[in-house]
Design a protein around this motif. Structure first.
Motif, PDB file in Angstrom:
ATOM      1  N   VAL A  34      36.364  57.807  73.192  1.00 36.86           N
ATOM      2  CA  VAL A  34      35.986  58.356  74.492  1.00 36.86           C
ATOM      3  C   VAL A  34      36.252  57.316  75.566  1.00 36.86           C
ATOM      4  O   VAL A  34      35.799  56.166  75.447  1.00 36.86           O
ATOM      5  N   VAL A  40      35.778  66.217  66.281  1.00 37.93           N
ATOM      6  CA  VAL A  40      34.707  66.890  67.014  1.00 37.93           C
ATOM      7  C   VAL A  40      34.574  68.338  66.544  1.00 37.93           C
ATOM      8  O   VAL A  40      33.464  68.833  66.291  1.00 37.93           O
ATOM      9  N   VAL A  68      32.826  64.679  78.159  1.00 36.33           N
ATOM     10  CA  VAL A  68      31.584  64.201  77.566  1.00 36.33           C
ATOM     11  C   VAL A  68      30.526  64.185  78.661  1.00 36.33           C
ATOM     12  O   VAL A  68      30.727  63.578  79.720  1.00 36.33           O
ATOM     13  N   LEU A 117      29.718  66.534  73.421  1.00 36.63           N
ATOM     14  CA  LEU A 117      31.180  66.531  73.461  1.00 36.63           C
ATOM     15  C   LEU A 117      31.632  67.981  73.579  1.00 36.63           C
ATOM     16  O   LEU A 117      31.361  68.789  72.703  1.00 36.63           O
ATOM     17  N   VAL A 154      36.979  62.605  75.752  1.00 32.83           N
ATOM     18  CA  VAL A 154      37.595  62.253  74.475  1.00 32.83           C
ATOM     19  C   VAL A 154      39.093  62.097  74.685  1.00 32.83           C
ATOM     20  O   VAL A 154      39.755  62.993  75.215  1.00 32.83           O
TER      21      VAL A 154
END
Length: 279
Positions: free
Chosen positions: A46, A203, A161, A178, A196
């Motif tokens: 991230v 994820v 995020v 996320l 991200v």
């Protein structure tokens, strides 16, 4: 070195047909702004955006480098929406011993911040600032403001995020999520603080929760194994991430490819960073 790009919806990942243009501009993500989340499904990287939400970024850095997030579960996961974590109790009601953080739903953007407009990609003026999708007032307004800046806000697109909170707007503490889908209802009401840049496949693989329980995960949830900023990792272990500037010719060409594929549905949320990751 791994090169990757993601485009959401019906658009496949961009494959560079030969070398990138010599005019492309690449930026190396500062180690303090690179959050490294290790999971059983793989590593999630991230890029934090302190220009947008400095206090939230500082909170996440502090907790990550303290080891607070190690072993913490993804307690609420709704496919196509988001995966939420950051609560050691796994109930959604927990947090850290630090004071809550005041909301940073919007920020003030200066000419030096490198905002790249993307025409006809959503209501109003939208574009990219670094890796973040942003809605903004035009640069012309900077001429009439004391700080020579204009209002802007980050958008809750796939891979954004954001910081979770309870009812009060200034109640964010340690929990974050996320995004795996676009959700315009969050824009201006929650704080986005990063995006991200690699690992969206990890994820999306996180164990999902129950629809009937608003995404609460039943049984044993997936967890974050280790979370650190790259700056806190030994030099030999830390990844290096380079991000292509969205004004670069190759990235601009990818925007038009995505626009053509998405047609009338094209939105700035369809665009993802083009990155190089080493190792």
């Amino acid at each position: 070195m791994k090169v990757s790009a993601w485009f959401m919806g019906a658009v496949a990942a961009l494959t560079l047909g030969g070398p990138a243009s010599a005019q492309d501009v690449w930026r190396t993500v500062e180690p303090a702004n690179l959050l490294v989340i290790d999971t059983v499904h793989g590593r999630i990287l991230v890029e934090l955006e302190p220009r947008m939400a400095p206090n939230h970024v500082e909170r996440v850095r502090t907790l990550a480098d303290r080891g607070f997030y190690d072993g913490v579960p993804f307690h609420r996961v709704i496919p196509g929406f988001m995966a939420q974590t950051g609560d050691p109790t796994g109930t959604g009601a927990g947090g850290s011993d630090l004071l809550d953080v005041k909301a940073e739903f919007a920020f003030r953007r200066g000419a030096q911040d490198g905002f790249v407009p993307v025409p006809n990609a959503g209501p109003g003026l939208v574009g990219l600032m670094g890796v973040m999708p942003v809605s903004s007032q035009p640069d012309a307004q900077m001429m009439f403001t004391v700080d020579k800046k204009t209002p802007a806000q980050g958008l809750f697109c796939p891979a954004t995020v954001g910081m979770a909170r309870s009812g009060p707007v200034d109640s964010a503490n340690s929990q974050f999520y996320l995004m795996t889908g676009r959700n315009d209802r969050l824009n201006g009401t929650y704080t986005p603080f990063g995006r991200v840049v690699q690992g969206m496949e990890a994820v999306r693989a996180i164990k999902a929760g129950e629809d009937a329980m608003d995404g609460a995960v039943q049984g044993e949830p997936d967890r974050m194994v280790r979370v650190r900023t790259a700056a806190a990792m030994p030099a030999g272990e830390r990844p290096t991430v380079r991000v292509m500037d969205p004004s670069s010719p190759t990235y601009q060409a990818s925007i038009e490819t995505t626009r053509a594929a998405r047609g009338a549905a094209f939105n700035v949320c369809d665009l993802m960073p083009l990155v190089e990751v080493t190792p």
